[in-house]
Design a protein around this motif. Structure first.
Motif, PDB file in Angstrom:
ATOM      1  N   ASP A 101       0.651  -1.173  -0.283  1.00 10.32           N
ATOM      2  CA  ASP A 101       0.220  -0.018  -0.182  1.00 10.32           C
ATOM      3  C   ASP A 101       1.336   1.154   0.013  1.00 10.32           C
ATOM      4  N   CYS A 102       2.305   0.981   0.829  1.00  9.79           N
ATOM      5  CA  CYS A 102       2.969   2.755   0.878  1.00  9.79           C
ATOM      6  C   CYS A 102       4.556   2.371   0.323  1.00  9.79           C
ATOM      7  N   PHE A 103       4.196   1.898   0.094  1.00  9.85           N
ATOM      8  CA  PHE A 103       6.276   1.730  -0.436  1.00  9.85           C
ATOM      9  C   PHE A 103       5.842   2.158  -1.624  1.00  9.85           C
ATOM     10  N   ASP A 104       7.050   2.996  -2.837  1.00  5.38           N
ATOM     11  CA  ASP A 104       7.240   3.113  -3.804  1.00  5.38           C
ATOM     12  C   ASP A 104       7.779   2.777  -4.748  1.00  5.38           C
ATOM     13  N   GLU A 105       7.738   3.024  -6.311  1.00  2.00           N
ATOM     14  CA  GLU A 105       8.071   1.716  -7.090  1.00  2.00           C
ATOM     15  C   GLU A 105       9.259   1.308  -6.675  1.00  2.00           C
ATOM     16  N   GLU A 106      10.310   2.381  -6.102  1.00  4.88           N
ATOM     17  CA  GLU A 106      11.861   1.502  -6.250  1.00  4.88           C
ATOM     18  C   GLU A 106      11.533   0.274  -5.638  1.00  4.88           C
ATOM     19  N   ALA A 107      11.235   0.970  -4.470  1.00  2.00           N
ATOM     20  CA  ALA A 107      10.946  -0.380  -2.755  1.00  2.00           C
ATOM     21  C   ALA A 107      10.705  -1.717  -3.605  1.00  2.00           C
ATOM     22  N   MET A 108       9.097  -1.239  -4.655  1.00  4.85           N
ATOM     23  CA  MET A 108       9.102  -2.208  -4.929  1.00  4.85           C
ATOM     24  C   MET A 108       9.678  -3.274  -5.820  1.00  4.85           C
ATOM     25  N   GLU A 109      10.157  -2.891  -6.466  1.00  4.20           N
ATOM     26  CA  GLU A 109      10.519  -3.595  -7.434  1.00  4.20           C
ATOM     27  C   GLU A 109      11.653  -4.156  -6.667  1.00  4.20           C
ATOM     28  N   LEU A 110      12.200  -3.793  -5.340  1.00  2.00           N
ATOM     29  CA  LEU A 110      13.216  -4.834  -4.962  1.00  2.00           C
ATOM     30  C   LEU A 110      12.386  -6.117  -3.876  1.00  2.00           C
ATOM     31  N   ILE A 111      11.089  -5.629  -4.011  1.00  2.00           N
ATOM     32  CA  ILE A 111      10.495  -6.503  -3.081  1.00  2.00           C
ATOM     33  C   ILE A 111      10.270  -7.571  -4.368  1.00  2.00           C
ATOM     34  N   SER A 112       9.677  -7.505  -5.945  1.00  2.00           N
ATOM     35  CA  SER A 112       9.645  -8.062  -6.872  1.00  2.00           C
ATOM     36  C   SER A 112      10.842  -9.238  -6.791  1.00  2.00           C
ATOM     37  N   ALA A 113      12.060  -8.193  -6.224  1.00  2.00           N
ATOM     38  CA  ALA A 113      13.171  -9.594  -7.074  1.00  2.00           C
ATOM     39  C   ALA A 113      13.290 -10.513  -5.454  1.00  2.00           C
ATOM     40  N   GLY A 114      12.636 -10.302  -4.286  1.00  2.00           N
ATOM     41  CA  GLY A 114      13.374 -10.314  -3.082  1.00  2.00           C
ATOM     42  C   GLY A 114      14.034 -10.005  -2.382  1.00  2.00           C
ATOM     43  N   ILE A 115      14.297  -8.787  -2.373  1.00  2.00           N
ATOM     44  CA  ILE A 115      15.034  -8.130  -1.513  1.00  2.00           C
ATOM     45  C   ILE A 115      14.266  -6.883  -0.572  1.00  2.00           C
ATOM     46  N   ASN A 116      14.295  -7.526   0.886  1.00  2.00           N
ATOM     47  CA  ASN A 116      14.307  -6.800   1.006  1.00  2.00           C
ATOM     48  C   ASN A 116      14.367  -5.409   1.614  1.00  2.00           C
ATOM     49  N   PRO A 117      14.287  -3.932   1.503  1.00  2.00           N
ATOM     50  CA  PRO A 117      14.956  -2.785   1.410  1.00  2.00           C
ATOM     51  C   PRO A 117      15.099  -1.851   2.082  1.00  2.00           C
ATOM     52  N   ILE A 118      14.921  -2.180   3.843  1.00  2.00           N
ATOM     53  CA  ILE A 118      15.238  -2.284   5.326  1.00  2.00           C
ATOM     54  C   ILE A 118      15.705  -3.552   5.547  1.00  2.00           C
ATOM     55  N   LYS A 119      16.475  -4.248   5.143  1.00  2.00           N
ATOM     56  CA  LYS A 119      16.594  -5.432   6.128  1.00  2.00           C
ATOM     57  C   LYS A 119      18.470  -5.977   5.261  1.00  2.00           C
ATOM     58  N   PHE A 120      18.954  -6.322   6.067  1.00  2.00           N
ATOM     59  CA  PHE A 120      20.503  -6.516   5.510  1.00  2.00           C
ATOM     60  C   PHE A 120      20.999  -7.318   6.314  1.00  2.00           C
ATOM     61  N   PRO A 121      22.631  -8.723   6.740  1.00  2.00           N
ATOM     62  CA  PRO A 121      22.418  -9.770   7.310  1.00  2.00           C
ATOM     63  C   PRO A 121      23.522  -8.076   8.126  1.00  2.00           C
ATOM     64  N   GLY A 122      23.741  -8.143   9.157  1.00  2.00           N
ATOM     65  CA  GLY A 122      24.562  -7.617  10.067  1.00  2.00           C
ATOM     66  C   GLY A 122      23.490  -6.564  11.096  1.00  2.00           C
ATOM     67  N   LEU A 123      22.219  -7.276  10.926  1.00  2.00           N
ATOM     68  CA  LEU A 123      21.325  -5.764  11.676  1.00  2.00           C
ATOM     69  C   LEU A 123      20.996  -6.582  13.078  1.00  2.00           C
ATOM     70  N   ARG A 124      20.556  -5.865  14.284  1.00  2.00           N
ATOM     71  CA  ARG A 124      21.162  -6.190  15.337  1.00  2.00           C
ATOM     72  C   ARG A 124      19.648  -4.897  15.792  1.00  2.00           C
ATOM     73  N   VAL A 125      19.198  -5.462  16.427  1.00  2.00           N
ATOM     74  CA  VAL A 125      17.547  -4.656  17.325  1.00  2.00           C
ATOM     75  C   VAL A 125      17.884  -5.009  19.344  1.00  2.00           C
ATOM     76  N   ALA A 126      17.452  -3.652  19.497  1.00  2.00           N
ATOM     77  CA  ALA A 126      17.640  -3.982  21.072  1.00  2.00           C
ATOM     78  C   ALA A 126      16.434  -3.529  21.717  1.00  2.00           C
TER      79      ALA A 126
END
Length: 425
Positions: free
Chosen positions: A184-209
């Motif tokens: 609903d809310c992501f733009d075209e560039e972000a949706m292209e990444l999603i379609s390619a199986g890429i999470n635009p805001i996730k990557f190896p080495g990401l940690r949460v506290a």
């Protein structure tokens, strides 16, 4: 509509009516018209400022007269990562619109991923941490987007496996909301990444506290890392703990990625504070303080003008709000000169009859009296504020010159010194 500002009149609509409609709303349910009750319909339009932010169209019927009132909300900056650009409204009888950046233009944005990689590299080479104060909603996710690019595009080959910590429970929850509203809310560039199986805001080495214990452990890990934490202006939250642990370190960097309001700790650090007090302890500032300018969620003067210009008919009145007093007045004049619309920056308590388009009550005029008392001194202060802002911009430009050729740096320094010699009286 016309009863606004008359508290003695019984409200037309009650809370239960609104609650009955609101319980059926779903996130990002844009462009659907909802009837709150007879005589009041609303529609939400994507404002492009934050995830889920909206302009609101209202159709209000009273005494068999219907008027359309449009509230802009915060209008977003164009071409930002992840979320869509603002959606325009094509008609209105009355417009209530913001003016946050109504008197200025955004600089041409750099490639933020490239600029951010330079800051990370310089910090990690020294062996320090990069601390980023960032708002939990919007700015944190944009930083994750740029860091994902750094990793996937190998912009930092010297430190390929660095870790990034999100230390803010609210930011973690907000990131989850982003994930839940992709289509609903992501733009075209972000949706292209999603379609390619890429999470635009996730990557190896990401940690949460999330817990306080997880937050504390971040600073016991001696390995250089990126720490993203709230609040964005360093006034509260876990960021203050990370500042306490890193400001005294000459190998660390504090990177500001958002506007800092005068009077805040972030503003003090960005403007050269040598010592600050945190949790009752005085901390010497030895870390590098860096600003990454241009990352603004707000539309600038031209973009605000473009948003208003999309309205095809001539509104009966445009009310300019949500900006510094001088900015709101400036933009109201700009609207009148550009479109010929009746535009005003109202004072608190002003009331208008929206059926007849007549002003029916005056609010506080203390600001007008203050201007009359101070006269020229007030205008001189405004001009001096512009000079201070110009100086702050110069500092940000200088910070971006790191790594340029010595010949260019020398030329720039000579130009600045010549300017100082001219005005140092």
């Amino acid at each position: 509509a016309r009863r606004a500002g008359r508290p003695e009149v019984t409200p037309m609509y009650n809370v239960e009516d609104a609650q009955n409609v609101m319980q059926h709303f779903t996130p990002c349910d844009y462009n659907s018209v909802y009837e709150i009750c007879p005589g009041l319909k609303v529609r939400f339009v994507d404002a492009g400022h934050l995830l889920g932010s909206s302009s609101i169209e209202m159709w209000v019927t009273e005494e068999n007269v219907t008027k359309k009132i449009v509230f802009s909300g915060d209008i977003g900056n164009h071409n930002r990562p992840l979320i869509k650009d603002p959606q325009y409204v094509d008609s209105a009888d009355y417009v209530v619109m913001e003016s946050t950046y109504g008197d200025r233009l955004h600089d041409t944005p750099p490639d933020y991923a490239v600029e951010l990689s330079k800051v990370i590299n310089a910090t990690f080479t020294r062996g320090g941490n990069l601390v980023i104060p960032a708002f939990s909603v919007g700015r944190t996710q944009e930083m994750l987007y740029f860091i994902r690019r750094i990793k996937t595009e190998n912009l930092l080959p010297e430190h390929p496996n660095f870790e990034v910590y999100i230390d803010s429970p609210l930011a973690v929850e907000a990131t989850n909301v982003f994930h839940e509203n992709v289509s609903d809310c992501f733009d075209e560039e972000a949706m292209e990444l999603i379609s390619a199986g890429i999470n635009p805001i996730k990557f190896p080495g990401l940690r949460v506290a999330v817990s306080s214990d997880e937050s504390k452990m971040i600073n016991f890990d001696k390995k250089p890392k990126v720490i993203i934490s709230a609040s964005g202006m360093c006034e509260a939250g876990r960021i203050r703990h990370h500042l306490k642990h890193n400001l005294w370190r000459s190998d660390s960097t504090v990177l500001f990625v958002g506007y800092q309001v005068p009077g805040t700790l972030g503003y003090a650090l960005l403007n050269g504070a040598k010592k600050v007090k945190l949790f009752g302890e005085e901390i010497e500032v030895r870390a590098s303080i860096v600003n990454l300018p241009g990352i603004s969620g707000h539309a600038d003067k031209n973009q605000l003008t473009e948003w208003l210009g999309a309205i095809k008919n001539k509104p009966e009145h445009v009310f300019i709000v949500h900006g510094e007093e001088s900015t709101a007045e400036y933009f109201a004049n700009h609207v009148h000169e550009t479109f010929g619309y009746d535009a005003v920056a109202p004072y608190s308590g002003d009331a208008y009859d929206l059926i007849t388009n007549q002003k029916v009550a005056d609010g506080s005029r203390k600001l007008v009296e203050k201007k009359a008392s101070y006269g020229m001194a007030s205008r001189e202060k405004t001009i001096f504020d512009r000079l201070v802002a110009a100086g702050q911009r110069l500092v940000s430009v200088i910070q971006k010159c790191q790594g340029m050729a010595n010949k260019d740096l020398s030329k720039f320094a000579d130009q600045i010194n010549a300017l100082c010699d001219k005005w140092d009286r």
